[in-house]
Write a protein that holds these residues in place. Structure first.
Motif, PDB file in Angstrom:
ATOM      1  N   PHE A  64       0.768  -1.268   0.048  1.00  0.00           N
ATOM      2  CA  PHE A  64      -0.001   0.012  -0.019  1.00  0.00           C
ATOM      3  C   PHE A  64       0.583   1.428   0.086  1.00  0.00           C
ATOM      4  O   PHE A  64       0.156   2.252   0.023  1.00  0.00           O
ATOM      5  CB  PHE A  64      -0.897   0.111   1.182  1.00  0.00           C
ATOM      6  CG  PHE A  64      -1.900  -1.052   1.308  1.00  0.00           C
ATOM      7  CD1 PHE A  64      -2.788  -1.216   0.288  1.00  0.00           C
ATOM      8  CD2 PHE A  64      -2.138  -1.901   2.305  1.00  0.00           C
ATOM      9  CE1 PHE A  64      -3.790  -2.057   0.199  1.00  0.00           C
ATOM     10  CE2 PHE A  64      -3.075  -2.964   2.384  1.00  0.00           C
ATOM     11  CZ  PHE A  64      -4.063  -3.188   1.483  1.00  0.00           C
ATOM     12  N   TYR A 100      -4.929   4.134   1.779  1.00  0.00           N
ATOM     13  CA  TYR A 100      -4.937   2.754   2.156  1.00  0.00           C
ATOM     14  C   TYR A 100      -4.078   2.446   3.389  1.00  0.00           C
ATOM     15  O   TYR A 100      -4.268   1.736   4.386  1.00  0.00           O
ATOM     16  CB  TYR A 100      -4.680   1.643   1.248  1.00  0.00           C
ATOM     17  CG  TYR A 100      -5.893   1.749  -0.138  1.00  0.00           C
ATOM     18  CD1 TYR A 100      -7.266   1.737   0.334  1.00  0.00           C
ATOM     19  CD2 TYR A 100      -5.302   1.761  -1.223  1.00  0.00           C
ATOM     20  CE1 TYR A 100      -8.247   1.800  -0.501  1.00  0.00           C
ATOM     21  CE2 TYR A 100      -6.594   1.611  -2.274  1.00  0.00           C
ATOM     22  CZ  TYR A 100      -7.872   1.735  -1.756  1.00  0.00           C
ATOM     23  OH  TYR A 100      -8.645   1.635  -2.816  1.00  0.00           O
ATOM     24  N   CYS A 104      -5.019   1.128   7.289  1.00  0.00           N
ATOM     25  CA  CYS A 104      -4.261   0.080   7.807  1.00  0.00           C
ATOM     26  C   CYS A 104      -3.791   0.486   9.488  1.00  0.00           C
ATOM     27  O   CYS A 104      -3.771  -0.330  10.293  1.00  0.00           O
ATOM     28  CB  CYS A 104      -3.292  -0.392   7.021  1.00  0.00           C
ATOM     29  SG  CYS A 104      -3.737  -1.216   5.584  1.00  0.00           S
ATOM     30  N   SER A 132      -7.347  -3.675   2.917  1.00  0.00           N
ATOM     31  CA  SER A 132      -6.971  -2.390   3.967  1.00  0.00           C
ATOM     32  C   SER A 132      -7.624  -2.561   5.291  1.00  0.00           C
ATOM     33  O   SER A 132      -7.491  -2.323   6.472  1.00  0.00           O
ATOM     34  CB  SER A 132      -6.872  -0.946   3.447  1.00  0.00           C
ATOM     35  OG  SER A 132      -8.141  -0.532   3.183  1.00  0.00           O
ATOM     36  N   LYS A 150      -6.855  -3.622   9.064  1.00  0.00           N
ATOM     37  CA  LYS A 150      -7.174  -2.759  10.354  1.00  0.00           C
ATOM     38  C   LYS A 150      -7.840  -3.422  11.430  1.00  0.00           C
ATOM     39  O   LYS A 150      -7.387  -3.371  12.486  1.00  0.00           O
ATOM     40  CB  LYS A 150      -8.040  -1.493   9.892  1.00  0.00           C
ATOM     41  CG  LYS A 150      -8.469  -0.573  10.917  1.00  0.00           C
ATOM     42  CD  LYS A 150      -9.311   0.460  10.164  1.00  0.00           C
ATOM     43  CE  LYS A 150     -10.721   0.145   9.886  1.00  0.00           C
ATOM     44  NZ  LYS A 150     -11.536   1.143   9.577  1.00  0.00           N
TER      45      LYS A 150
END
Length: 95
Positions: free
Chosen positions: A2, A8, A12, A40, A44
């Motif tokens: 990313f 993104y 995250c 993403s 997370k």
């Protein structure tokens, strides 16, 4: 992965930024399936759940209050017979 798309990457790392532990952990993640946005968000959620085992209760409550420990329950709807997709019907012909 990313690194070229900062939105993104920010998604995250959101749980780490809230706790203030951005540079405290080395994280290695493998995400399969879905698109970049879904991956993403899955990362997370995984980071937030992992932090729950490490951080104290008051920071867990912070993560929970911001919805970082809640899985998005939406899934793809199944295809029904007689339809082209889940809800898309074939073109109607009067004659």
């Amino acid at each position: 992965y990313f690194q070229y798309i900062p939105t993104y990457l920010d998604t995250c790392l959101q749980p780490l930024k809230l706790i203030g532990a951005e540079n405290s952990f080395d994280i290695l993640i493998t995400a399969k399936g879905g698109g970049l946005s879904g991956q993403s968000q899955a990362i997370k959620l995984g980071i937030a759940r992992a932090l729950c085992t490490i951080v104290p209760e008051n920071q867990q409550a912070l993560l929970r209050s911001l919805g970082l420990l809640t899985r998005d329950p939406r899934v793809k709807e199944r295809r029904k017979y007689g339809l082209k997709k889940a809800r898309k019907a074939p073109q109607f012909s009067k004659r």
